[in-house]
Scaffold this motif. Sequence first.
Motif, PDB file in Angstrom:
ATOM      1  N   THR A  14       1.320  -1.819  -9.994  1.00 13.66           N
ATOM      2  CA  THR A  14       0.186  -1.053 -10.494  1.00 13.66           C
ATOM      3  C   THR A  14      -0.896  -0.994  -9.427  1.00 13.66           C
ATOM      4  OG1 THR A  14      -0.772  -3.023 -11.520  1.00 13.66           O
ATOM      5  CG2 THR A  14       0.620  -1.640 -12.916  1.00 13.66           C
ATOM      6  N   LYS A  15      -1.669   0.087  -9.471  1.00 10.64           N
ATOM      7  CA  LYS A  15      -2.760   0.241  -8.514  1.00 10.64           C
ATOM      8  C   LYS A  15      -3.831  -0.801  -8.799  1.00 10.64           C
ATOM      9  CE  LYS A  15      -2.100   5.178  -7.958  1.00 10.64           C
ATOM     10  NZ  LYS A  15      -2.636   6.503  -8.318  1.00 10.64           N
ATOM     11  N   THR A  16      -4.352  -1.379  -7.724  1.00 11.28           N
ATOM     12  CA  THR A  16      -5.407  -2.393  -7.860  1.00 11.28           C
ATOM     13  C   THR A  16      -6.796  -1.767  -7.896  1.00 11.28           C
ATOM     14  OG1 THR A  16      -5.731  -2.678  -5.475  1.00 11.28           O
ATOM     15  CG2 THR A  16      -4.008  -4.036  -6.523  1.00 11.28           C
ATOM     16  N   GLY A  17      -6.901  -0.524  -7.496  1.00 13.95           N
ATOM     17  CA  GLY A  17      -8.198   0.126  -7.364  1.00 13.95           C
ATOM     18  C   GLY A  17      -8.771   0.005  -5.965  1.00 13.95           C
ATOM     19  N   GLU A  18      -8.128  -0.817  -5.121  1.00 14.35           N
ATOM     20  CA  GLU A  18      -8.579  -0.979  -3.739  1.00 14.35           C
ATOM     21  C   GLU A  18      -8.016   0.157  -2.883  1.00 14.35           C
ATOM     22  OE1 GLU A  18      -8.394  -5.130  -2.159  1.00 14.35           O
ATOM     23  OE2 GLU A  18      -7.453  -5.487  -4.117  1.00 14.35           O
ATOM     24  N   LYS A  27       5.745   7.113  -7.594  1.00 20.97           N
ATOM     25  CA  LYS A  27       6.749   7.061  -8.672  1.00 20.97           C
ATOM     26  C   LYS A  27       7.678   5.852  -8.489  1.00 20.97           C
ATOM     27  CE  LYS A  27      10.470   9.715 -10.799  1.00 20.97           C
ATOM     28  NZ  LYS A  27      11.299  10.922 -10.715  1.00 20.97           N
ATOM     29  N   PHE A  28       8.153   5.642  -7.257  1.00 21.62           N
ATOM     30  CA  PHE A  28       9.068   4.532  -6.989  1.00 21.62           C
ATOM     31  C   PHE A  28       8.423   3.187  -7.312  1.00 21.62           C
ATOM     32  CE2 PHE A  28      10.613   1.174  -4.176  1.00 21.62           C
ATOM     33  CZ  PHE A  28      11.946   1.140  -4.526  1.00 21.62           C
ATOM     34  N   TRP A  29       7.228   2.948  -6.787  1.00 25.49           N
ATOM     35  CA  TRP A  29       6.607   1.632  -6.967  1.00 25.49           C
ATOM     36  C   TRP A  29       6.146   1.417  -8.400  1.00 25.49           C
ATOM     37  CZ3 TRP A  29       8.149  -1.779  -3.820  1.00 25.49           C
ATOM     38  CH2 TRP A  29       8.449  -1.449  -2.505  1.00 25.49           C
ATOM     39  N   THR A  30       5.706   2.472  -9.073  1.00 21.28           N
ATOM     40  CA  THR A  30       5.332   2.344 -10.489  1.00 21.28           C
ATOM     41  C   THR A  30       6.567   1.998 -11.322  1.00 21.28           C
ATOM     42  OG1 THR A  30       3.496   3.887 -10.198  1.00 21.28           O
ATOM     43  CG2 THR A  30       4.287   3.534 -12.454  1.00 21.28           C
ATOM     44  N   LYS A  31       7.678   2.652 -11.033  1.00 20.74           N
ATOM     45  CA  LYS A  31       8.939   2.355 -11.728  1.00 20.74           C
ATOM     46  C   LYS A  31       9.340   0.896 -11.523  1.00 20.74           C
ATOM     47  CE  LYS A  31      12.853   3.781  -9.972  1.00 20.74           C
ATOM     48  NZ  LYS A  31      14.007   4.584  -9.543  1.00 20.74           N
ATOM     49  N   ASN A  32       8.973   0.328 -10.390  1.00 18.19           N
ATOM     50  CA  ASN A  32       9.318  -1.056 -10.075  1.00 18.19           C
ATOM     51  C   ASN A  32       8.203  -2.042 -10.438  1.00 18.19           C
ATOM     52  OD1 ASN A  32      12.088  -1.285  -8.693  1.00 18.19           O
ATOM     53  ND2 ASN A  32      11.212   0.598  -7.888  1.00 18.19           N
ATOM     54  N   THR A  54      -5.074   7.760   3.712  1.00 19.55           N
ATOM     55  CA  THR A  54      -5.746   6.840   2.803  1.00 19.55           C
ATOM     56  C   THR A  54      -4.685   6.025   2.085  1.00 19.55           C
ATOM     57  OG1 THR A  54      -7.568   8.391   2.491  1.00 19.55           O
ATOM     58  CG2 THR A  54      -7.294   6.689   0.809  1.00 19.55           C
ATOM     59  N   ILE A  55      -4.852   4.706   2.089  1.00 21.48           N
ATOM     60  CA  ILE A  55      -3.879   3.791   1.482  1.00 21.48           C
ATOM     61  C   ILE A  55      -4.429   3.279   0.161  1.00 21.48           C
ATOM     62  CG2 ILE A  55      -2.634   1.606   1.773  1.00 21.48           C
ATOM     63  CD1 ILE A  55      -1.773   3.805   3.763  1.00 21.48           C
ATOM     64  N   LEU A  56      -3.620   3.371  -0.881  1.00 15.67           N
ATOM     65  CA  LEU A  56      -3.950   2.825  -2.196  1.00 15.67           C
ATOM     66  C   LEU A  56      -3.148   1.545  -2.372  1.00 15.67           C
ATOM     67  CD1 LEU A  56      -3.601   6.147  -4.250  1.00 15.67           C
ATOM     68  CD2 LEU A  56      -5.633   5.254  -3.084  1.00 15.67           C
ATOM     69  N   LEU A  57      -3.824   0.451  -2.653  1.00 17.61           N
ATOM     70  CA  LEU A  57      -3.119  -0.824  -2.809  1.00 17.61           C
ATOM     71  C   LEU A  57      -2.532  -0.939  -4.208  1.00 17.61           C
ATOM     72  CD1 LEU A  57      -5.505  -3.163  -0.841  1.00 17.61           C
ATOM     73  CD2 LEU A  57      -3.310  -2.258  -0.128  1.00 17.61           C
ATOM     74  N   GLY A 102       0.832  -1.191   0.000  1.00 21.89           N
ATOM     75  CA  GLY A 102       0.000   0.000   0.000  1.00 21.89           C
ATOM     76  C   GLY A 102       0.868   1.242   0.000  1.00 21.89           C
ATOM     77  N   ILE A 103       0.407   2.271  -0.723  1.00 20.41           N
ATOM     78  CA  ILE A 103       1.083   3.565  -0.701  1.00 20.41           C
ATOM     79  C   ILE A 103       0.106   4.596  -0.153  1.00 20.41           C
ATOM     80  CG2 ILE A 103       2.635   3.018  -2.616  1.00 20.41           C
ATOM     81  CD1 ILE A 103       0.831   4.906  -4.346  1.00 20.41           C
ATOM     82  N   ASP A 104       0.647   5.671   0.372  1.00 22.54           N
ATOM     83  CA  ASP A 104      -0.190   6.746   0.877  1.00 22.54           C
ATOM     84  C   ASP A 104      -0.684   7.596  -0.289  1.00 22.54           C
ATOM     85  OD1 ASP A 104       0.084   6.379   3.801  1.00 22.54           O
ATOM     86  OD2 ASP A 104       2.208   6.706   3.348  1.00 22.54           O
ATOM     87  N   LYS A 105      -1.981   7.810  -0.313  1.00 14.84           N
ATOM     88  CA  LYS A 105      -2.586   8.638  -1.355  1.00 14.84           C
ATOM     89  C   LYS A 105      -1.930  10.015  -1.342  1.00 14.84           C
ATOM     90  CE  LYS A 105      -7.019  10.423  -2.930  1.00 14.84           C
ATOM     91  NZ  LYS A 105      -8.453  10.490  -2.634  1.00 14.84           N
ATOM     92  N   GLY A 106      -1.521  10.452  -2.526  1.00 18.11           N
ATOM     93  CA  GLY A 106      -0.926  11.776  -2.669  1.00 18.11           C
ATOM     94  C   GLY A 106       0.578  11.824  -2.547  1.00 18.11           C
ATOM     95  N   ASN A 107       1.226  10.743  -2.090  1.00 14.40           N
ATOM     96  CA  ASN A 107       2.677  10.758  -1.929  1.00 14.40           C
ATOM     97  C   ASN A 107       3.333  10.509  -3.286  1.00 14.40           C
ATOM     98  OD1 ASN A 107       5.411  10.177  -1.479  1.00 14.40           O
ATOM     99  ND2 ASN A 107       5.006   9.360   0.555  1.00 14.40           N
ATOM    100  N   PRO A 108       3.847  11.569  -3.924  1.00 15.75           N
ATOM    101  CA  PRO A 108       4.401  11.402  -5.280  1.00 15.75           C
ATOM    102  C   PRO A 108       5.649  10.530  -5.318  1.00 15.75           C
ATOM    103  CG  PRO A 108       4.908  13.583  -4.425  1.00 15.75           C
ATOM    104  CD  PRO A 108       3.998  12.920  -3.424  1.00 15.75           C
ATOM    105  N   GLN A 109       6.454  10.576  -4.256  1.00 20.35           N
ATOM    106  CA  GLN A 109       7.688   9.788  -4.213  1.00 20.35           C
ATOM    107  C   GLN A 109       7.370   8.296  -4.190  1.00 20.35           C
ATOM    108  OE1 GLN A 109       9.984   9.983  -0.548  1.00 20.35           O
ATOM    109  NE2 GLN A 109      11.895   9.991  -1.731  1.00 20.35           N
TER     110      GLN A 109
END
Length: 168
Positions: A146-150, A138-143, A158-161, A128-135
């Motif tokens: 992808t967001k699951t929508g959950e 970017k890091f996890w997308t580069k690796n 707010t956590i985005l999975l 999970g990443i924190d909603k709004g945290n650009p760092q």
Amino acid sequence: MKIEDFSSDYQARSLYESDIDTVFSLCSSNELFYRYHPPFVTKESILEDMHALPPNKAFDDKFYFGFFCDEKLVAIMDLILSYPNEQTVFIGLFMVDAKYQGKGVGSHIIKHCVNVIKKAGFDSVRLGIDKGNPQSEKFWTKNKFTKTGEVREQEHCTILLMERAIEP
């Protein structure tokens, strides 16, 4: 899986209560993370993280460990095997010391960890990443995550999975 297998370039080892000062120093260097994931880290919150487990999981499934370079803690990771399902590994926390960020250290560690997880027979990694945290995004997308929508609402954020399927 053995913790030592999670890195060929760093010494990977379990972190214990005796390491809290070192972990606190690393976490404290990441002010941006705590801007999106309040409250700011404390030694007590680290101790809680070391012992935190999701429902129906045991400590045999938890790895809370660090990556060291010449005795210097470079990164920490908290992961849970077979969560939220048998074929998935969940990364509860991955943090790189701010001095090592932007140099490929984190991506290198994640690439190696995913390979170890794959060899152990798992087919996906979730976090999970924190909603709004650009760092973080970017890091996890580069690796290749992808967001699951959950979405998970927590008390302070707010956590985005996100998830990464591991190619066979």
